[in-house]
Design a protein around this motif. Structure first.
Motif, PDB file in Angstrom:
ATOM      1  N   MET A  62       0.847  -1.199   0.000  1.00  0.00           N
ATOM      2  CA  MET A  62       0.000   0.000   0.000  1.00  0.00           C
ATOM      3  C   MET A  62       0.882   1.249   0.000  1.00  0.00           C
ATOM      4  SD  MET A  62      -3.094  -1.228   2.511  1.00  0.00           S
ATOM      5  CE  MET A  62      -3.840   0.390   2.709  1.00  0.00           C
ATOM      6  N   GLN A  63       0.572   2.149  -0.916  1.00  0.00           N
ATOM      7  CA  GLN A  63       1.412   3.333  -1.110  1.00  0.00           C
ATOM      8  C   GLN A  63       1.172   4.388  -0.031  1.00  0.00           C
ATOM      9  OE1 GLN A  63      -0.111   3.609  -5.254  1.00  0.00           O
ATOM     10  NE2 GLN A  63       2.014   4.101  -5.745  1.00  0.00           N
ATOM     11  N   ILE A  64       2.204   5.206   0.184  1.00  0.00           N
ATOM     12  CA  ILE A  64       2.113   6.204   1.250  1.00  0.00           C
ATOM     13  C   ILE A  64       1.193   7.385   0.881  1.00  0.00           C
ATOM     14  CG2 ILE A  64       4.213   7.475   0.551  1.00  0.00           C
ATOM     15  CD1 ILE A  64       4.786   7.862   3.589  1.00  0.00           C
ATOM     16  N   GLU A  65       1.151   7.746  -0.424  1.00  0.00           N
ATOM     17  CA  GLU A  65       0.456   9.007  -0.768  1.00  0.00           C
ATOM     18  C   GLU A  65      -1.011   9.054  -0.348  1.00  0.00           C
ATOM     19  OE1 GLU A  65       2.415   7.601  -3.600  1.00  0.00           O
ATOM     20  OE2 GLU A  65       2.905   9.370  -4.836  1.00  0.00           O
ATOM     21  N   PRO A  66      -1.851   8.077  -0.756  1.00  0.00           N
ATOM     22  CA  PRO A  66      -3.267   8.187  -0.370  1.00  0.00           C
ATOM     23  C   PRO A  66      -3.456   8.171   1.152  1.00  0.00           C
ATOM     24  CG  PRO A  66      -2.915   6.357  -1.921  1.00  0.00           C
ATOM     25  CD  PRO A  66      -1.571   6.870  -1.545  1.00  0.00           C
ATOM     26  N   ILE A  67      -2.627   7.391   1.840  1.00  0.00           N
ATOM     27  CA  ILE A  67      -2.737   7.292   3.300  1.00  0.00           C
ATOM     28  C   ILE A  67      -2.380   8.638   3.928  1.00  0.00           C
ATOM     29  CG2 ILE A  67      -1.785   6.171   5.368  1.00  0.00           C
ATOM     30  CD1 ILE A  67      -1.322   3.652   3.581  1.00  0.00           C
ATOM     31  N   ASP A  68      -1.272   9.223   3.461  1.00  0.00           N
ATOM     32  CA  ASP A  68      -0.839  10.517   4.010  1.00  0.00           C
ATOM     33  C   ASP A  68      -1.876  11.599   3.716  1.00  0.00           C
ATOM     34  OD1 ASP A  68       0.910  12.299   5.317  1.00  0.00           O
ATOM     35  OD2 ASP A  68       1.706  12.989   3.383  1.00  0.00           O
ATOM     36  N   ARG A  69      -2.408  11.584   2.500  1.00  0.00           N
ATOM     37  CA  ARG A  69      -3.399  12.610   2.127  1.00  0.00           C
ATOM     38  C   ARG A  69      -4.631  12.525   3.042  1.00  0.00           C
ATOM     39  NH1 ARG A  69      -3.381  11.381  -3.279  1.00  0.00           N
ATOM     40  NH2 ARG A  69      -1.279  12.164  -3.504  1.00  0.00           N
TER      41      ARG A  69
END
Ligand code: ADE
Length: 227
Positions: A62-69
């Motif tokens: 799972m990528q960091i970008e969607p989670i961080d956003r």
């Protein structure tokens, strides 16, 4: 209390919150539970939220970008006491962790899928990692539901009988004693006489003794548990 759950599969989370104690707690506004679909925070056209692991190997990450956003959006709206990642290699959940979390104001729960999340999520965004046991689930959703259930029932005013959470197994470091209800005899199987005697102090003594015996016989490790 507000609980925000970040997930790729919100449909896995519906039913635990739609019945019994959790439903009542939500209706009574003792807790607000929101689901956030991480796919809604993917910026690419395909709504992709995972990718191949750097260095190769099986499974997707799972990528960091969607989670961080998603986390940054929530953090801009309110302060969070904890941002928890559900993972089999986290701290094992127990009653003392649930007690501590039940008095928090706002928490975020992140549910993993596939091989898990990019390590940078765990290093920089997460404040705590929790496992519900030494086994691997397909994702963190069922673990998040278990954690929510154990926390929400402890919020003051959620359980009708205020004392009933206090007499749960584990709440005083012991397993709960046996309980019985009518009929006093069924198929020749009798309820222990002391319970129908009306002698409350003796009943209390019996229960304490039963709790001690049960714990000694089935979970002696609890006597050494600092929690
Ligand atoms: N995700 C997958 N397995 C889990 C477990 N045992 N506890 C918490 N989260 C999980």
């Amino acid at each position: 209390m507000q609980i925000d759950i970040l997930t790729l599969f919100p449909e896995l989370l519906n039913s635990p919150f739609e019945a019994s104690i959790l439903k009542r707690a939500i209706e009574a506004q003792k807790v607000v539970v929101n689901f956030h679909n991480l796919r809604d925070y993917a910026q690419n056209k395909q709504k992709q939220v995972d990718d191949y692991p750097f260095g190769g190997g099986a499974g997707m990450v799972m990528q960091i970008e969607p989670i961080d956003r998603c986390i940054q959006k929530l953090k801009a709206e309110r302060d969070y006491d904890e941002i928890i990642y559900l993972t089999p290699d986290g701290d094992q959940l127990n009653q003392s962790i649930s007690n501590a979390l039940s008095i928090k104001e706002n928490i975020i729960l992140l549910c993993g899928h596939y091989k898990g999340v990019d390590q940078r999520v765990r290093d920089h965004l997460i404040t705590r990692e929790i496992s519900i046991g030494d086994f691997v689930l397909s994702g963190g959703e069922l673990a998040a539901a278990v954690l929510c259930d154990s926390i929400i029932r402890l919020i003051p005013g959620v359980l009708g009988d205020e004392s009933s959470a206090l007499t749960d197994s584990y709440q005083d470091g012991l397993l709960a004693p046996p309980i019985y209800t009518r009929p006093a005899e069924y198929n020749g199987w009798k309820v222990p006489e002391i319970l129908t005697s009306g002698n409350t102090p003796e009943v209390e003594k019996w229960r304490e003794n039963q709790a001690l015996e049960k714990t000694k016989n089935t979970r002696p490790d609890l006597f050494n548990d600092p929690n």
